[in-house]
Design a protein around this motif. Structure first.
Motif, PDB file in Angstrom:
ATOM      1  N   ALA A 153       0.832  -1.204   0.000  1.00 55.97           N
ATOM      2  CA  ALA A 153       0.000   0.000   0.000  1.00 55.97           C
ATOM      3  C   ALA A 153       0.868   1.255   0.000  1.00 55.97           C
ATOM      4  N   TRP A 154       1.979   1.209   0.716  1.00 55.30           N
ATOM      5  CA  TRP A 154       2.903   2.342   0.752  1.00 55.30           C
ATOM      6  C   TRP A 154       3.479   2.599  -0.634  1.00 55.30           C
ATOM      7  N   TRP A 155       3.861   1.523  -1.310  1.00 60.31           N
ATOM      8  CA  TRP A 155       4.407   1.643  -2.665  1.00 60.31           C
ATOM      9  C   TRP A 155       3.383   2.278  -3.604  1.00 60.31           C
ATOM     10  N   VAL A 156       2.142   1.828  -3.500  1.00 60.55           N
ATOM     11  CA  VAL A 156       1.083   2.383  -4.345  1.00 60.55           C
ATOM     12  C   VAL A 156       0.850   3.856  -4.013  1.00 60.55           C
ATOM     13  N   SER A 157       0.834   4.190  -2.727  1.00 59.97           N
ATOM     14  CA  SER A 157       0.601   5.578  -2.299  1.00 59.97           C
ATOM     15  C   SER A 157       1.673   6.519  -2.852  1.00 59.97           C
ATOM     16  N   LEU A 158       2.906   6.061  -2.842  1.00 58.77           N
ATOM     17  CA  LEU A 158       3.992   6.881  -3.377  1.00 58.77           C
ATOM     18  C   LEU A 158       3.803   7.143  -4.864  1.00 58.77           C
ATOM     19  N   GLY A 159       3.249   6.153  -5.565  1.00 61.34           N
ATOM     20  CA  GLY A 159       2.976   6.349  -6.984  1.00 61.34           C
ATOM     21  C   GLY A 159       1.790   7.262  -7.219  1.00 61.34           C
ATOM     22  N   ASP A 183       7.513  10.921 -10.221  1.00 60.05           N
ATOM     23  CA  ASP A 183       7.385  11.712 -11.444  1.00 60.05           C
ATOM     24  C   ASP A 183       8.743  12.296 -11.828  1.00 60.05           C
ATOM     25  N   THR A 184       9.084  12.217 -13.105  1.00 62.23           N
ATOM     26  CA  THR A 184      10.390  12.717 -13.565  1.00 62.23           C
ATOM     27  C   THR A 184      10.546  14.221 -13.365  1.00 62.23           C
ATOM     28  N   THR A 185       9.432  14.941 -13.211  1.00 65.42           N
ATOM     29  CA  THR A 185       9.525  16.393 -13.017  1.00 65.42           C
ATOM     30  C   THR A 185       9.999  16.760 -11.609  1.00 65.42           C
ATOM     31  N   VAL A 186       9.925  15.832 -10.655  1.00 70.82           N
ATOM     32  CA  VAL A 186      10.360  16.131  -9.287  1.00 70.82           C
ATOM     33  C   VAL A 186      11.504  15.236  -8.840  1.00 70.82           C
ATOM     34  N   LEU A 187      11.735  14.142  -9.554  1.00 66.92           N
ATOM     35  CA  LEU A 187      12.746  13.176  -9.139  1.00 66.92           C
ATOM     36  C   LEU A 187      14.154  13.743  -9.344  1.00 66.92           C
ATOM     37  N   GLY A 188      14.913  13.787  -8.267  1.00 73.75           N
ATOM     38  CA  GLY A 188      16.317  14.155  -8.381  1.00 73.75           C
ATOM     39  C   GLY A 188      16.651  15.608  -8.152  1.00 73.75           C
ATOM     40  N   THR A 189      15.652  16.479  -7.976  1.00 73.85           N
ATOM     41  CA  THR A 189      15.948  17.898  -7.783  1.00 73.85           C
ATOM     42  C   THR A 189      14.869  18.561  -6.931  1.00 73.85           C
ATOM     43  N   GLY A 190      15.270  19.556  -6.131  1.00 75.01           N
ATOM     44  CA  GLY A 190      14.307  20.292  -5.317  1.00 75.01           C
ATOM     45  C   GLY A 190      13.798  19.496  -4.127  1.00 75.01           C
ATOM     46  N   PHE A 215      10.548  15.026  -1.728  1.00 71.33           N
ATOM     47  CA  PHE A 215      10.468  14.620  -0.325  1.00 71.33           C
ATOM     48  C   PHE A 215       9.136  15.025   0.302  1.00 71.33           C
ATOM     49  N   LYS A 216       8.580  16.163  -0.142  1.00 73.76           N
ATOM     50  CA  LYS A 216       7.258  16.563   0.347  1.00 73.76           C
ATOM     51  C   LYS A 216       6.214  15.511  -0.028  1.00 73.76           C
ATOM     52  N   ARG A 217       6.300  14.996  -1.250  1.00 73.71           N
ATOM     53  CA  ARG A 217       5.326  14.008  -1.707  1.00 73.71           C
ATOM     54  C   ARG A 217       5.497  12.680  -0.977  1.00 73.71           C
ATOM     55  N   ALA A 258       2.408  11.112   1.146  1.00 71.90           N
ATOM     56  CA  ALA A 258       1.912   9.749   0.930  1.00 71.90           C
ATOM     57  C   ALA A 258       1.979   8.937   2.212  1.00 71.90           C
ATOM     58  N   SER A 259       3.057   9.103   2.978  1.00 71.25           N
ATOM     59  CA  SER A 259       3.245   8.327   4.206  1.00 71.25           C
ATOM     60  C   SER A 259       2.192   8.670   5.251  1.00 71.25           C
TER      61      SER A 259
END
Length: 453
Positions: A35-41, A47-54, A58-60, A64-65
């Protein structure tokens, strides 16, 4: 989740509890993990627009958690499920910490890849010459964001037009027709097409272009003429098919000032308690190194243009101010700030203190008395303020900081324009989470000694 299971039920009695029909915690662990894995998705943390920068990634993860465990608490209450509170209490923080560490490791890998020109999204830039040039410089100047311009398309420009040759971007078209832009995208196959501010295309053409790009699985990015404005101040409201962008005023309300002041008092007080032995040792070191006072007091300009005395450990000879005039011609600064790497006025202990920014620690007392903040723009001298252009005075809308964006972005290596831009960005987009992020980045910048002399 597995760690929480072991910590909570890691005894022989625990194994019995895990395996009982009434409390199948092993099955619950797998269900929660899935369920945690699904929530993160669902929240778009991958999303590539937030992954790796800014910080949005981490807010997302946090969002989700907390939503997941909030749902678990509600379901447990409604159906009166007897789930051990200790298990949930361990699973949530342990899971968040593990996720943060994993995302941080992925981010390190991504940065290494992008530093070598890999793992980027290729972008075709569309718009006027000046708008495309500005966007290209922004993307090229921040490679860690993951966008790599590969070509330009300048609709309405004269044949043969191009952007600055130093950007090394070929121009692939000037036609105003959406079909021509689509053909260029089909040929280049970029991951995204970015429309710069002031793109000379009618709304109908942009709409048709969006439809065509969607069919080719190519993203369309709109870059409005908004600079140095962070996401929390930008809100989109659809109206009659038009996405209106609202830009809120800077977050400088009284309630926010009170919150920032509380954060400063608690943070500065805690740091002074922890660092008091270091302060005493440094004070003795400065006193034994050269003759003169331990602390250096200098007039600086604070919030609202008010003057205050800023404290630092003395790192120069006692007549340093008198010798400044003779050294100004050798300045290696940015035209406004005086900087000299091999400054002859710096003492032996002073070089070490400056290298690790230890000389700045007495400014914690400035934070306590309210003349400074833990995070904020660099505290300027009176002579510097006299040279300010009108817009630069916005730096004085907030208290100067012990650290800030200038501290974690290069310090003495920055140009004056870049220093001003970073300070104004902070003033316009202040947030408590942003202050915490800058403080964490400060520890890394101090250890790396980047731009410190």
């Amino acid at each position: 989740m597995t760690g929480a299971l072991i910590l909570r039920f890691g005894t022989s009695r625990g194994r019995e509890i895990i395996s009982t029909d009434g409390e199948p915690y092993l099955a619950l662990t797998f269900i929660l993990a899935a369920a945690w894995w699904v929530s993160l998705g669902v929240v778009g943390s991958r999303d590539t627009t937030v992954l790796g920068t800014g910080t949005e990634e981490f807010k997302r993860v946090l969002s989700a958690s907390f939503w997941l465990f909030g749902a678990v608490a509600v379901v447990s209450y409604v159906y009166q499920l007897d789930i051990a509170r200790g298990y949930i209490g361990l699973a949530l923080p342990a899971g968040i910490v593990s996720l943060f560490i994993a995302r941080w490791l992925i981010r390190l890998w991504l940065r290494t890849e992008r530093r070598h020109g890999k793992s980027n999204s290729t972008v075709l830039l569309v718009g006027g010459v000046h708008g495309v040039e500005h966007l290209a410089r922004a993307l090229v100047g921040h490679p860690m964001a993951g966008y790599r311009p590969i070509a330009t398309y300048l609709p309405g420009a004269k044949p043969g037009s191009s952007v600055d040759p130093n950007l090394a971007l070929p121009n692939v078209g000037v036609s105003m027709a959406s079909e021509s832009i689509v053909a260029a995208a089909q040929h280049l196959r970029p991951d995204a097409v970015a429309l710069s501010s002031g793109v000379p295309l009618p709304p109908k053409t942009i709409r048709e272009l969006g439809w065509a790009l969607a069919e080719m699985q190519i993203k369309m990015i709109l870059a409005p003429a908004l600079t140095d404005i962070a996401g929390p101040r930008i809100h989109t409201q659809p109206l009659a098919g038009l996405p209106l962008i609202h830009v809120s005023t800077p977050n400088l309300r009284t309630s926010q000032n009170v919150l920032k002041r509380i954060f400063d008092l608690v943070g500065a007080g805690a740091l002074l308690l922890m660092l008091s032995p270091v302060l005493c040792v440094v004070a003795v070191l400065v006193r034994l190194d050269t003759v003169g006072p331990v602390l250096f007091r200098q007039e600086r300009v604070g919030s609202g243009g008010k003057y205050f005395k800023m404290y630092k450990f003395r790192t120069m000879v006692v007549d340093a101010e008198e010798r400044l005039e003779d050294l100004k011609s050798q300045s290696e600064g940015n035209g406004v700030l005086f900087k000299l790497k091999a400054d002859p006025r710096i003492t032996r202990s002073g070089r070490f203190l400056r290298r690790y920014s230890i000389d700045e620690l007495p400014q914690l007392f400035n934070v306590l008395n309210g003349s400074m903040s833990l995070v904020g723009p660099r505290p300027p001298l009176r002579t510097e303020v006299e040279m300010y252009q009108s817009h630069v005075h916005r730096r004085l809308m907030v208290r100067p900081g012990l650290t800030g964006l200038w501290q974690v972005s290069g310090r003495s290596l920055l140009s004056w324009d870049e220093t001003v831009r970073l300070d104004l960005y902070y003033v316009e987009n202040w947030s408590l989470l942003g202050d915490v992020t800058i403080l964490l980045r400060t520890f890394k910048a101090v250890l790396a000694r980047h731009g410190a002399y």
